[in-house]
Scaffold this motif. Structure first.
Motif, PDB file in Angstrom:
ATOM      1  N   SER A   5       0.835  -1.189   0.000  1.00 51.30           N
ATOM      2  CA  SER A   5       0.000   0.000   0.000  1.00 51.30           C
ATOM      3  C   SER A   5       0.875   1.246   0.000  1.00 51.30           C
ATOM      4  CB  SER A   5      -0.925  -0.004   1.218  1.00 51.30           C
ATOM      5  OG  SER A   5      -1.733   1.144   1.222  1.00 51.30           O
ATOM      6  N   ARG A  24      -9.111   7.865 -11.261  1.00 50.62           N
ATOM      7  CA  ARG A  24      -8.258   7.186 -10.279  1.00 50.62           C
ATOM      8  C   ARG A  24      -9.106   6.488  -9.214  1.00 50.62           C
ATOM      9  NH1 ARG A  24      -3.223  11.327  -9.179  1.00 50.62           N
ATOM     10  NH2 ARG A  24      -3.015  12.004 -11.341  1.00 50.62           N
ATOM     11  N   TRP A  25     -10.158   7.169  -8.766  1.00 56.21           N
ATOM     12  CA  TRP A  25     -11.049   6.596  -7.754  1.00 56.21           C
ATOM     13  C   TRP A  25     -11.696   5.327  -8.284  1.00 56.21           C
ATOM     14  CZ3 TRP A  25     -16.546   8.663  -6.665  1.00 56.21           C
ATOM     15  CH2 TRP A  25     -17.075   8.082  -5.511  1.00 56.21           C
ATOM     16  N   ALA A  28      -9.083   2.548  -8.543  1.00 54.06           N
ATOM     17  CA  ALA A  28      -8.681   2.010  -7.238  1.00 54.06           C
ATOM     18  C   ALA A  28      -9.762   1.127  -6.632  1.00 54.06           C
ATOM     19  CB  ALA A  28      -8.336   3.158  -6.281  1.00 54.06           C
ATOM     20  N   ALA A  58      -4.161  -1.638  -3.733  1.00 56.40           N
ATOM     21  CA  ALA A  58      -5.354  -0.817  -3.982  1.00 56.40           C
ATOM     22  C   ALA A  58      -5.644   0.197  -2.878  1.00 56.40           C
ATOM     23  CB  ALA A  58      -6.568  -1.724  -4.166  1.00 56.40           C
ATOM     24  N   PRO A  61      -3.818   4.180  -2.955  1.00 55.44           N
ATOM     25  CA  PRO A  61      -4.372   5.001  -4.049  1.00 55.44           C
ATOM     26  C   PRO A  61      -5.837   5.381  -3.820  1.00 55.44           C
ATOM     27  CG  PRO A  61      -3.032   3.258  -4.957  1.00 55.44           C
ATOM     28  CD  PRO A  61      -3.158   2.988  -3.483  1.00 55.44           C
ATOM     29  N   HIS A  62      -6.598   4.458  -3.245  1.00 51.31           N
ATOM     30  CA  HIS A  62      -7.995   4.762  -2.960  1.00 51.31           C
ATOM     31  C   HIS A  62      -8.104   5.876  -1.914  1.00 51.31           C
ATOM     32  CE1 HIS A  62     -11.922   4.049  -0.909  1.00 51.31           C
ATOM     33  NE2 HIS A  62     -12.313   4.132  -2.153  1.00 51.31           N
ATOM     34  N   THR A  65      -6.909   9.292  -3.235  1.00 49.88           N
ATOM     35  CA  THR A  65      -7.863   9.846  -4.193  1.00 49.88           C
ATOM     36  C   THR A  65      -9.123  10.355  -3.510  1.00 49.88           C
ATOM     37  OG1 THR A  65      -6.990   8.366  -5.872  1.00 49.88           O
ATOM     38  CG2 THR A  65      -9.119   9.352  -6.310  1.00 49.88           C
TER      39      THR A  65
END
Length: 144
Positions: A5, A24-25, A28, A58, A61-62, A65
């Motif tokens: 992560s 991006r959302w 992710a 994942a 980035p989630h 974002t």
């Protein structure tokens, strides 16, 4: 999971700006859902370790974002409040998820708990695919 992560989170700086936060959302959340599916068939600790290590890609980035989207959709005067609310919701959601999936794992086995995690990831993905974030007036919509 945490190391992957962190690596993925640091790598977010290399993602071109032309890929907006909404894209991006969605990517992710889709990755979280797809990468959670092997948990349903994982047996034994080595396979579980490998699966959650990859799944870690994942998470940062989630989170990055979602906080970026939050920053762009709320009035600047409410940003501190919005970030506090988002952080509190994250912690509260994790606590609730751990309580529920822990009970599921005790009563029905780990596959059921992993199924709940995959279902939650699927719901998050569905939300990301259907919601259309709007930027706060004065901010550019192109950054979404």
């Amino acid at each position: 999971m945490g190391v992957m992560s962190a690596v993925a989170g640091l790598s977010m700086a290399a993602v071109p700006a032309r890929l907006g936060l909404t894209v991006r959302w969605r990517a992710a959340t889709a990755a979280a859902f797809l990468l959670s599916l092997p948990l349903l068939w994982t047996e034994g600790l080595p396979a579980l370790y490998a699966t959650v290590t990859v799944l870690g890609v994942a998470y940062a980035p989630h989170l990055i974002t979602v906080f970026g989207l939050t920053e762009r959709v709320v009035p600047p005067a409410r940003l501190s409040e919005a970030m506090a609310f988002a952080t509190s919701a994250l912690v509260g959601g994790q606590a609730l998820a751990l309580a529920v999936t822990g009970r599921l794992a005790e009563s029905y086995g780990p596959g059921t708990a992993f199924g709940a995690a995959s279902l939650a990831a699927a719901l998050a993905c569905a939300i990301a695919l259907t919601v259309r974030p709007a930027s706060y007036p004065g901010r550019t919509a192109t950054s979404l």
